[in-house]
Design a protein around this motif. Structure first.
Motif, PDB file in Angstrom:
ATOM      1  N   PHE A 575      33.857  29.960  47.784  1.00 16.19           N
ATOM      2  CA  PHE A 575      34.865  30.995  47.594  1.00 16.19           C
ATOM      3  C   PHE A 575      34.202  32.354  47.351  1.00 16.19           C
ATOM      4  N   LYS A 576      34.943  33.404  47.694  1.00 20.43           N
ATOM      5  CA  LYS A 576      34.505  34.787  47.453  1.00 20.43           C
ATOM      6  C   LYS A 576      35.660  35.565  46.832  1.00 20.43           C
ATOM      7  N   ILE A 577      35.343  36.388  45.832  1.00 23.94           N
ATOM      8  CA  ILE A 577      36.326  37.311  45.251  1.00 23.94           C
ATOM      9  C   ILE A 577      35.775  38.720  45.418  1.00 23.94           C
ATOM     10  N   GLU A 578      36.498  39.561  46.167  1.00 21.34           N
ATOM     11  CA  GLU A 578      36.019  40.914  46.470  1.00 21.34           C
ATOM     12  C   GLU A 578      36.988  41.959  45.912  1.00 21.34           C
ATOM     13  N   VAL A 579      36.419  43.002  45.278  1.00 21.89           N
ATOM     14  CA  VAL A 579      37.208  44.132  44.786  1.00 21.89           C
ATOM     15  C   VAL A 579      36.590  45.399  45.356  1.00 21.89           C
ATOM     16  N   GLU A 580      37.397  46.204  46.041  1.00 21.75           N
ATOM     17  CA  GLU A 580      36.868  47.421  46.662  1.00 21.75           C
ATOM     18  C   GLU A 580      36.283  48.371  45.610  1.00 21.75           C
ATOM     19  N   PRO A 581      35.235  49.118  45.965  1.00 17.54           N
ATOM     20  CA  PRO A 581      34.522  49.963  44.969  1.00 17.54           C
ATOM     21  C   PRO A 581      35.390  51.009  44.276  1.00 17.54           C
ATOM     22  N   ASP A 582      36.452  51.494  44.950  1.00 16.00           N
ATOM     23  CA  ASP A 582      37.276  52.543  44.328  1.00 16.00           C
ATOM     24  C   ASP A 582      38.291  52.003  43.334  1.00 16.00           C
ATOM     25  N   ILE A 583      38.229  50.708  43.037  1.00 20.37           N
ATOM     26  CA  ILE A 583      39.123  50.090  42.049  1.00 20.37           C
ATOM     27  C   ILE A 583      38.315  49.781  40.794  1.00 20.37           C
ATOM     28  N   ASP A 584      38.770  50.259  39.660  1.00 21.08           N
ATOM     29  CA  ASP A 584      38.132  49.957  38.372  1.00 21.08           C
ATOM     30  C   ASP A 584      38.945  48.876  37.660  1.00 21.08           C
ATOM     31  N   LYS A 617      38.763  33.195  50.476  1.00 20.08           N
ATOM     32  CA  LYS A 617      38.372  34.560  50.147  1.00 20.08           C
ATOM     33  C   LYS A 617      39.571  35.294  49.556  1.00 20.08           C
ATOM     34  N   ILE A 618      39.369  35.890  48.365  1.00 19.41           N
ATOM     35  CA  ILE A 618      40.413  36.681  47.707  1.00 19.41           C
ATOM     36  C   ILE A 618      39.921  38.117  47.672  1.00 19.41           C
ATOM     37  N   ARG A 619      40.760  39.038  48.151  1.00 16.63           N
ATOM     38  CA  ARG A 619      40.335  40.436  48.237  1.00 16.63           C
ATOM     39  C   ARG A 619      41.404  41.352  47.641  1.00 16.63           C
ATOM     40  N   PHE A 620      40.956  42.312  46.804  1.00 13.98           N
ATOM     41  CA  PHE A 620      41.849  43.328  46.243  1.00 13.98           C
ATOM     42  C   PHE A 620      41.455  44.685  46.812  1.00 13.98           C
ATOM     43  N   LYS A 621      42.439  45.425  47.341  1.00 14.75           N
ATOM     44  CA  LYS A 621      42.156  46.744  47.893  1.00 14.75           C
ATOM     45  C   LYS A 621      43.325  47.688  47.601  1.00 14.75           C
ATOM     46  N   LYS A 622      43.093  48.978  47.826  1.00 14.18           N
ATOM     47  CA  LYS A 622      44.138  49.981  47.624  1.00 14.18           C
ATOM     48  C   LYS A 622      44.742  50.385  48.966  1.00 14.18           C
ATOM     49  N   ASP A 623      46.038  50.692  48.950  1.00 16.56           N
ATOM     50  CA  ASP A 623      46.652  51.369  50.084  1.00 16.56           C
ATOM     51  C   ASP A 623      47.580  52.449  49.541  1.00 16.56           C
ATOM     52  N   LYS A 624      48.411  53.056  50.388  1.00 16.42           N
ATOM     53  CA  LYS A 624      49.256  54.175  49.959  1.00 16.42           C
ATOM     54  C   LYS A 624      50.245  53.770  48.880  1.00 16.42           C
ATOM     55  N   THR A 625      50.691  52.499  48.929  1.00 14.41           N
ATOM     56  CA  THR A 625      51.718  52.059  47.969  1.00 14.41           C
ATOM     57  C   THR A 625      51.131  51.581  46.653  1.00 14.41           C
ATOM     58  N   MET A 630      44.909  39.922  49.055  1.00 16.56           N
ATOM     59  CA  MET A 630      44.866  39.066  50.246  1.00 16.56           C
ATOM     60  C   MET A 630      44.184  37.755  49.872  1.00 16.56           C
ATOM     61  N   VAL A 631      44.825  36.630  50.243  1.00 13.54           N
ATOM     62  CA  VAL A 631      44.253  35.288  50.036  1.00 13.54           C
ATOM     63  C   VAL A 631      44.079  34.664  51.412  1.00 13.54           C
ATOM     64  N   GLU A 632      42.826  34.423  51.824  1.00 16.31           N
ATOM     65  CA  GLU A 632      42.540  33.877  53.148  1.00 16.31           C
ATOM     66  C   GLU A 632      41.801  32.553  53.018  1.00 16.31           C
ATOM     67  N   GLY A 689      43.373  28.699  59.949  1.00  9.26           N
ATOM     68  CA  GLY A 689      43.523  29.054  58.542  1.00  9.26           C
ATOM     69  C   GLY A 689      44.801  29.831  58.299  1.00  9.26           C
ATOM     70  N   THR A 690      44.934  30.317  57.069  1.00 11.51           N
ATOM     71  CA  THR A 690      46.150  31.022  56.667  1.00 11.51           C
ATOM     72  C   THR A 690      45.770  32.279  55.894  1.00 11.51           C
ATOM     73  N   ILE A 691      46.567  33.342  56.086  1.00  8.26           N
ATOM     74  CA  ILE A 691      46.362  34.601  55.355  1.00  8.26           C
ATOM     75  C   ILE A 691      47.667  34.954  54.640  1.00  8.26           C
ATOM     76  N   VAL A 692      47.562  35.167  53.334  1.00  9.30           N
ATOM     77  CA  VAL A 692      48.704  35.612  52.530  1.00  9.30           C
ATOM     78  C   VAL A 692      48.395  37.026  52.035  1.00  9.30           C
TER      79      VAL A 692
END
Length: 703
Positions: A575-584, A617-625, A630-632, A689-692
């Protein structure tokens, strides 16, 4: 700078930093610098620089300014980035940086005030005021008004000072901040004390004291007693002044307020100095010095030594006077307190004149004049011209003596005219103030007559108002009942989610796995599994008690859960857990356990039946909202997983419960939070696979 001025301003600062030094005491400069070197986010670095600066609240001023200036550079750099690309930053992030920008300017302004740099201090305050008005923070606006008022008061511009105090008081009243109201009363009282309107000054001091007594604030009561003591000392009523200083000292000892103890001791010492009881005065000053040294209080330490020097000078013990004046000068130089520095150099010039060391007298007077002209302090400039005149006469230099005497006479005349003008303005202000009070009293009488006239008419309205009130109450009760039902529904959803996440099947299977390790006599594996299982249960139960948790805490729970599942399924997947650098993760809060049900589905239904090793793979990122999760997985896909579920007659509730939770958040926050689930065929992640993907509601740590 005069000690009473310092104490008055420290009283103002007290209301915004009460207890601050205690909160920082556990962290040393080296520890904070170590954290600063490792900090990755601007907000974290700025806060650490603020903390470093705040360690020097009691001096030296230059150290505090240094760290706040560094923080200000980061803030201004970030503000330039915000101006270039506002869309990258959220509205809340922009406001946070504006508040930090405002706070940095206030702190640097305060320290410039302590150093006697009034123009510079006002520039920083004006910047802070503009920022506070942009943010719309009434508390900050009121605070800056109070600080600006103090600067004008210390320059003798009492009418302007009162205008700012009135604005500060209006803000305090609107905010219903009784502590700040009391501080504004005290500041206003100090202005009336300066213009010798002692009854009005006492009235404001007593107003403030009532607030302190009502709140049972011993520290602030002590400050109030000191202000009243200062009032009586000004009127040469030294015995009454001593009574109030003694009350303040007793309360300061009871609350163990070292700073206030030091200030009380110095005030008492000043009273005995004014009464020519020099040895007793010095004893109190020495006690204050000892407390200042033990607690690293720098701002009034130079004044203590200065007053000891004055006591020896008045006894004509010039050697001891010089020793204490020199010590005071060293502290004043370190503090950047140029007004005190010029004053002491003038006193030393006078002493050397009495000792017939005319060269030293001239040198000290020249240095005093140079610094006085830099600060623009009129009394020090006038005294320096006089000392230069006397020293030049003794050195047989009549040309210079005449030159400085003319400067002294001209400057003395201008000061006299200024003082005369101020006296007239003070009398006018006193008259206008009393006239305004009489008008208010007359207006109050008219209002009472008006109230009596309208009383009959008002009775007629009461019945109507009562009917409307009952109707509004019934409407409120209905709306409240609906809100409670919605809240109850949300709680039920949270409980369902809790059961779906840490369900009996998972607990049962985990305990069976532990049992199998025990049967195999694999105590180490069993113990490891059991420890991780217990840790996960604890984290999950803690998170279930609150509506929002820190993202870093949620990441910790997900990692523990994935490690446990990997152990349970014999490392069948990575498993991988990723958090984009601009998120504290330390600054953002999210609803707990939103991603875990989909991770469980990915493992149990997608990867469990896969040939070969899987990946989640679990990923946290920022968007406009806002924040997106994302869980893949690269499992067997939804279609094949559905076939297995039919065979076992199993139905997952995770999707429906999560959709309901997001719908509730959308309604409550008036913002759309959506969720999508799709297959990941022929993607870069894997063939199947599946993406949520779903949006997450967020909060900042200060909300």
């Amino acid at each position: 700078m005069n000690a009473n001025i310092k104490i008055a301003f420290l009283f103002f600062v007290f209301f915004f930093y009460c207890g601050l030094k205690n909160s920082l005491a556990e962290e040393s400069v080296s520890e904070l610098k170590e954290k600063l070197s490792q900090a990755n986010h601007d907000t974290t670095r700025i806060q650490l620089l603020f903390n470093l600066g705040n360690l020097y609240i009691d001096g030296p001023s230059d150290s505090l300014i240094y760290y706040y200036q560094q923080a200000l550079q980061i803030i201004e750099s970030t503000n330039r980035k915000i101006e270039k690309s506002k869309s990258v930053f959220t509205k809340n992030e922009i406001q946070i940086f504006q508040e930090l920008h405002c706070r940095a300017n206030i702190e640097i302004g305060i320290e410039n005030f302590f150093q006697g740099k009034y123009d510079s201090s006002l520039r920083y305050y004006e910047t802070a005021l503009t920022l506070a008005e942009t943010i719309g923070d009434l508390g900050l606006i009121s605070e800056v008004y109070g600080a600006i008022g103090i600067v004008y008061k210390n320059q003798g511009m009492y009418a302007i000072a009162l205008e700012y105090y009135e604005k500060a008081l209006a803000g305090a009243i609107e905010l219903k901040d009784t502590s700040w109201m009391a501080a504004c009363y005290t500041n206003t009282g100090n202005v009336y004390r300066r213009i010798a309107n002692y009854p009005k000054a006492l009235n404001y001091f007593l107003k403030a004291q009532k607030v302190f007594e009502k709140e049972g604030e011993k520290r602030r009561m002590a400050i109030g007693y000191m202000n009243i003591g200062n009032l009586y000392e000004d009127q040469k009523d030294l015995n009454t002044a001593l009574e109030y200083y003694s009350k303040a000292l007793q309360l300061s000892y009871e609350s163990d307020d070292k700073k206030r103890i030091s200030e009380c001791l110095m005030n008492i010492g000043n009273t005995y100095l004014a009464d020519n009881i020099f040895e007793v005065a010095r004893e109190y000053f020495r006690q204050a010095i000892q407390i200042n040294e033990e607690n690293e209080f720098m701002h009034i330490q130079d004044d203590c030594y200065k007053y000891i020097g004055q006591s020896f000078e008045r006894e004509e013990n010039f050697d001891e006077a010089i020793v204490n004046y020199n010590t005071s000068m060293q502290i004043a130089e370190k503090e950047g307190d140029k007004i005190t520095l010029a004053e002491i150099l003038g006193s030393l010039s006078n002493i050397y004149l009495n000792l017939e060391n005319f060269e030293k007298s001239l040198d000290a007077a020249e240095k005093s004049l140079e610094i006085s002209l830099e600060t623009g302090d009129p009394n020090n400039i006038k005294n320096a011209y006089l000392y230069l005149t006397n020293a030049s006469e003794k050195l047989k230099n009549p040309v210079k003596a005449l030159y400085y005497h003319r400067l002294y006479s001209n400057f003395n005349d201008s000061i006299f005219n200024i003082e005369k003008y101020k006296s007239i303005k003070d009398i006018e202000m006193k008259y206008e103030s009393e006239k305004k009070q009489q008008q208010l009293a007359l207006l109050e009488e008219k209002n009472q007559v008006h109230v009596l006239t309208l009383s009959r008419r008002n009775r007629l309205y009461f019945a109507t108002l009562i009917g409307i009130g009952l109707l509004l109450m019934m409407t409120y009760m209905l709306l409240r009942n609906r809100q409670l039902k919605a809240k109850h529904r949300a709680i039920e959803l949270e409980q369902k989610l809790m059961r779906s996440q840490m369900n009996p099947h998972f607990i049962f299977n985990s305990l069976i796995a532990i049992q199998s390790y025990i049967y195999k006599s694999d105590a180490v594996q069993a113990g490891d599994f059991l420890a991780r299982f217990a840790d996960l249960i604890r984290i999950t139960l803690e998170n279930s008690r609150v509506e929002y948790v820190l993202l870093e805490k949620e990441l910790k729970m997900l990692k523990a859960y994935l490690e446990l599942q990997a152990l349970r399924f014999d490392d069948k997947f990575d498993f991988k857990i990723e958090v984009e650098p601009d998120i504290d993760p330390a600054l953002i809060k999210i609803p707990p356990m939103m991603a875990q049900p989909f991770i469980e589905n990915a493992i149990v239904h997608g990867l469990r039946h896969k040939d070969g090793k899987g990946l989640v793979k679990i990923r946290f990122k920022k968007d406009k909202t806002g924040l997106v999760c994302m869980v893949e997985d690269n499992g067997i896909g939804r279609e094949k997983a559905g076939e297995f579920q039919k065979k076992k007659d199993h139905q997952s509730m995770a999707t429906s419960i999560t959709r309901e939770r997001l719908a509730i958040f959308s309604k409550r926050m008036n913002q759309k939070f959506g969720m999508t689930i799709h297959d990941a065929e022929n993607s870069s992640f894997g063939d199947t696979g599946t993406i949520v993907v779903f949006n997450l509601p967020t909060q900042n740590v200060d909300e």
